[in-house]
Design a protein around this motif. Structure first.
Motif, PDB file in Angstrom:
ATOM      1  N   ALA A   1       5.781  -8.134  17.278  1.00 39.33           N
ATOM      2  CA  ALA A   1       5.240  -8.585  15.995  1.00 39.33           C
ATOM      3  C   ALA A   1       4.629  -7.408  15.238  1.00 39.33           C
ATOM      4  CB  ALA A   1       4.184  -9.662  16.229  1.00 39.33           C
ATOM      5  N   MET A   2       4.685  -7.491  13.931  1.00 42.11           N
ATOM      6  CA  MET A   2       4.076  -6.462  13.097  1.00 42.11           C
ATOM      7  C   MET A   2       2.561  -6.592  13.151  1.00 42.11           C
ATOM      8  SD  MET A   2       6.449  -6.361   9.700  1.00 42.11           S
ATOM      9  CE  MET A   2       6.780  -8.114   9.609  1.00 42.11           C
ATOM     10  N   SER A   3       1.879  -5.473  13.019  1.00 47.90           N
ATOM     11  CA  SER A   3       0.419  -5.477  12.974  1.00 47.90           C
ATOM     12  C   SER A   3      -0.037  -5.916  11.578  1.00 47.90           C
ATOM     13  CB  SER A   3      -0.121  -4.082  13.267  1.00 47.90           C
ATOM     14  OG  SER A   3       0.210  -3.199  12.213  1.00 47.90           O
ATOM     15  N   ALA A   4      -1.324  -6.193  11.464  1.00 42.28           N
ATOM     16  CA  ALA A   4      -1.885  -6.590  10.171  1.00 42.28           C
ATOM     17  C   ALA A   4      -1.673  -5.499   9.125  1.00 42.28           C
ATOM     18  CB  ALA A   4      -3.368  -6.911  10.315  1.00 42.28           C
ATOM     19  N   SER A   5      -1.842  -4.250   9.517  1.00 34.88           N
ATOM     20  CA  SER A   5      -1.656  -3.161   8.549  1.00 34.88           C
ATOM     21  C   SER A   5      -0.192  -3.013   8.151  1.00 34.88           C
ATOM     22  CB  SER A   5      -2.216  -1.846   9.093  1.00 34.88           C
ATOM     23  OG  SER A   5      -1.536  -1.451  10.248  1.00 34.88           O
ATOM     24  N   GLU A   6       0.725  -3.236   9.079  1.00 36.59           N
ATOM     25  CA  GLU A   6       2.150  -3.190   8.729  1.00 36.59           C
ATOM     26  C   GLU A   6       2.496  -4.289   7.723  1.00 36.59           C
ATOM     27  OE1 GLU A   6       5.067  -1.906  12.178  1.00 36.59           O
ATOM     28  OE2 GLU A   6       3.526  -3.278  12.946  1.00 36.59           O
ATOM     29  N   ILE A   7       1.989  -5.484   7.964  1.00 33.32           N
ATOM     30  CA  ILE A   7       2.258  -6.591   7.051  1.00 33.32           C
ATOM     31  C   ILE A   7       1.642  -6.314   5.683  1.00 33.32           C
ATOM     32  CG2 ILE A   7       1.773  -9.035   6.599  1.00 33.32           C
ATOM     33  CD1 ILE A   7       2.015  -9.432   9.673  1.00 33.32           C
ATOM     34  N   SER A   8       0.431  -5.811   5.680  1.00 29.17           N
ATOM     35  CA  SER A   8      -0.231  -5.470   4.421  1.00 29.17           C
ATOM     36  C   SER A   8       0.582  -4.435   3.649  1.00 29.17           C
ATOM     37  CB  SER A   8      -1.636  -4.939   4.696  1.00 29.17           C
ATOM     38  OG  SER A   8      -2.271  -4.605   3.496  1.00 29.17           O
ATOM     39  N   ASN A   9       1.098  -3.441   4.346  1.00 31.12           N
ATOM     40  CA  ASN A   9       1.923  -2.411   3.696  1.00 31.12           C
ATOM     41  C   ASN A   9       3.243  -2.989   3.205  1.00 31.12           C
ATOM     42  OD1 ASN A   9       0.034  -0.393   4.078  1.00 31.12           O
ATOM     43  ND2 ASN A   9       0.933   0.280   5.999  1.00 31.12           N
ATOM     44  N   GLU A  10       3.892  -3.795   4.041  1.00 30.78           N
ATOM     45  CA  GLU A  10       5.184  -4.390   3.657  1.00 30.78           C
ATOM     46  C   GLU A  10       5.044  -5.298   2.434  1.00 30.78           C
ATOM     47  OE1 GLU A  10       8.392  -4.092   4.807  1.00 30.78           O
ATOM     48  OE2 GLU A  10       7.725  -2.439   6.076  1.00 30.78           O
ATOM     49  N   LEU A  11       3.963  -6.051   2.374  1.00 30.87           N
ATOM     50  CA  LEU A  11       3.738  -6.949   1.240  1.00 30.87           C
ATOM     51  C   LEU A  11       3.055  -6.258   0.071  1.00 30.87           C
ATOM     52  CD1 LEU A  11       2.575 -10.205   3.077  1.00 30.87           C
ATOM     53  CD2 LEU A  11       4.866  -9.601   2.283  1.00 30.87           C
ATOM     54  N   ASP A  12       2.649  -5.014   0.277  1.00 27.44           N
ATOM     55  CA  ASP A  12       1.967  -4.218  -0.743  1.00 27.44           C
ATOM     56  C   ASP A  12       0.782  -4.996  -1.327  1.00 27.44           C
ATOM     57  OD1 ASP A  12       1.415  -2.032  -2.292  1.00 27.44           O
ATOM     58  OD2 ASP A  12       3.019  -2.398  -3.753  1.00 27.44           O
ATOM     59  N   LEU A  13      -0.065  -5.476  -0.409  1.00 22.57           N
ATOM     60  CA  LEU A  13      -1.196  -6.309  -0.823  1.00 22.57           C
ATOM     61  C   LEU A  13      -2.203  -5.555  -1.680  1.00 22.57           C
ATOM     62  CD1 LEU A  13      -1.794  -8.385   2.425  1.00 22.57           C
ATOM     63  CD2 LEU A  13      -0.510  -9.019   0.370  1.00 22.57           C
ATOM     64  N   ALA A  14      -2.367  -4.256  -1.446  1.00 22.96           N
ATOM     65  CA  ALA A  14      -3.291  -3.476  -2.276  1.00 22.96           C
ATOM     66  C   ALA A  14      -2.826  -3.462  -3.729  1.00 22.96           C
ATOM     67  CB  ALA A  14      -3.410  -2.057  -1.728  1.00 22.96           C
ATOM     68  N   SER A  15      -1.532  -3.323  -3.939  1.00 22.99           N
ATOM     69  CA  SER A  15      -0.981  -3.329  -5.292  1.00 22.99           C
ATOM     70  C   SER A  15      -1.130  -4.696  -5.937  1.00 22.99           C
ATOM     71  CB  SER A  15       0.500  -2.935  -5.255  1.00 22.99           C
ATOM     72  OG  SER A  15       1.088  -3.083  -6.520  1.00 22.99           O
ATOM     73  N   LEU A  16      -0.924  -5.752  -5.156  1.00 25.90           N
ATOM     74  CA  LEU A  16      -1.067  -7.106  -5.678  1.00 25.90           C
ATOM     75  C   LEU A  16      -2.500  -7.356  -6.122  1.00 25.90           C
ATOM     76  CD1 LEU A  16       0.332  -9.844  -6.138  1.00 25.90           C
ATOM     77  CD2 LEU A  16      -0.378 -10.464  -3.838  1.00 25.90           C
ATOM     78  N   ARG A  17      -3.446  -6.921  -5.322  1.00 22.85           N
ATOM     79  CA  ARG A  17      -4.861  -7.084  -5.676  1.00 22.85           C
ATOM     80  C   ARG A  17      -5.174  -6.308  -6.955  1.00 22.85           C
ATOM     81  NH1 ARG A  17      -8.872  -5.476  -1.106  1.00 22.85           N
ATOM     82  NH2 ARG A  17      -6.994  -4.349  -0.750  1.00 22.85           N
ATOM     83  N   GLN A  18      -4.674  -5.085  -7.066  1.00 23.96           N
ATOM     84  CA  GLN A  18      -4.922  -4.260  -8.256  1.00 23.96           C
ATOM     85  C   GLN A  18      -4.323  -4.913  -9.496  1.00 23.96           C
ATOM     86  OE1 GLN A  18      -6.885  -1.654  -8.311  1.00 23.96           O
ATOM     87  NE2 GLN A  18      -6.601  -1.405 -10.493  1.00 23.96           N
ATOM     88  N   ARG A  19      -3.111  -5.456  -9.378  1.00 28.77           N
ATOM     89  CA  ARG A  19      -2.469  -6.118 -10.524  1.00 28.77           C
ATOM     90  C   ARG A  19      -3.289  -7.305 -10.994  1.00 28.77           C
ATOM     91  NH1 ARG A  19       3.748  -7.273  -9.596  1.00 28.77           N
ATOM     92  NH2 ARG A  19       2.780  -9.322  -9.628  1.00 28.77           N
ATOM     93  N   ASN A  20      -3.836  -8.084 -10.071  1.00 33.68           N
ATOM     94  CA  ASN A  20      -4.634  -9.244 -10.457  1.00 33.68           C
ATOM     95  C   ASN A  20      -5.915  -8.817 -11.144  1.00 33.68           C
ATOM     96  OD1 ASN A  20      -2.769 -11.009  -9.566  1.00 33.68           O
ATOM     97  ND2 ASN A  20      -3.764 -11.466  -7.651  1.00 33.68           N
ATOM     98  N   TRP A  21      -6.552  -7.757 -10.668  1.00 33.35           N
ATOM     99  CA  TRP A  21      -7.774  -7.275 -11.305  1.00 33.35           C
ATOM    100  C   TRP A  21      -7.492  -6.764 -12.710  1.00 33.35           C
ATOM    101  CZ3 TRP A  21      -9.758  -4.266  -6.474  1.00 33.35           C
ATOM    102  CH2 TRP A  21     -10.385  -5.179  -5.618  1.00 33.35           C
ATOM    103  N   GLN A  22      -6.337  -6.173 -12.925  1.00 32.76           N
ATOM    104  CA  GLN A  22      -6.009  -5.636 -14.243  1.00 32.76           C
ATOM    105  C   GLN A  22      -5.735  -6.731 -15.250  1.00 32.76           C
ATOM    106  OE1 GLN A  22      -2.763  -2.980 -13.418  1.00 32.76           O
ATOM    107  NE2 GLN A  22      -4.106  -1.323 -12.780  1.00 32.76           N
TER     108      GLN A  22
END
Length: 84
Positions: A61-82
């Motif tokens: 199974a992928m780790s939490a950080s791998e999933i976060s990177n694959e889903l690009d969650l940091a970018s998604l959060r930034q887009r919502n804030w913008q």
């Protein structure tokens, strides 16, 4: 199905998105669907979003950080804030 998301999300306090942490082949499709729900579903900017990694205890199974990177969650959060 997309038109219904805006009705469900309008009054919701949070969104729980369940991901199969062993399904590496469909992670791009998973990401596309999550972004579509967030964008076209009119998810409020202040809505809490939980990405739950199902099957995380299974070997391979992928780790939490791998999933976060694959889903690009940091970018998604930034887009919502913008959008504010």
């Amino acid at each position: 199905m997309v038109p219904l998301w805006k009705h469900y999300c309008a009054e919701a306090s949070g969104l729980v998105y369940v991901v199969d942490s062993r399904d590496r082949e469909r992670m791009e499709e998973t990401k596309s669907f999550l972004y579509m729900v967030m964008d076209e579903g009119k998810v409020p900017d202040n809505m809490a979003v939980l990405v739950y990694a199902n099957k995380h205890e299974v070997p391979g199974a992928m780790s939490a950080s791998e999933i976060s990177n694959e889903l690009d969650l940091a970018s998604l959060r930034q887009r919502n804030w913008q959008r504010n």
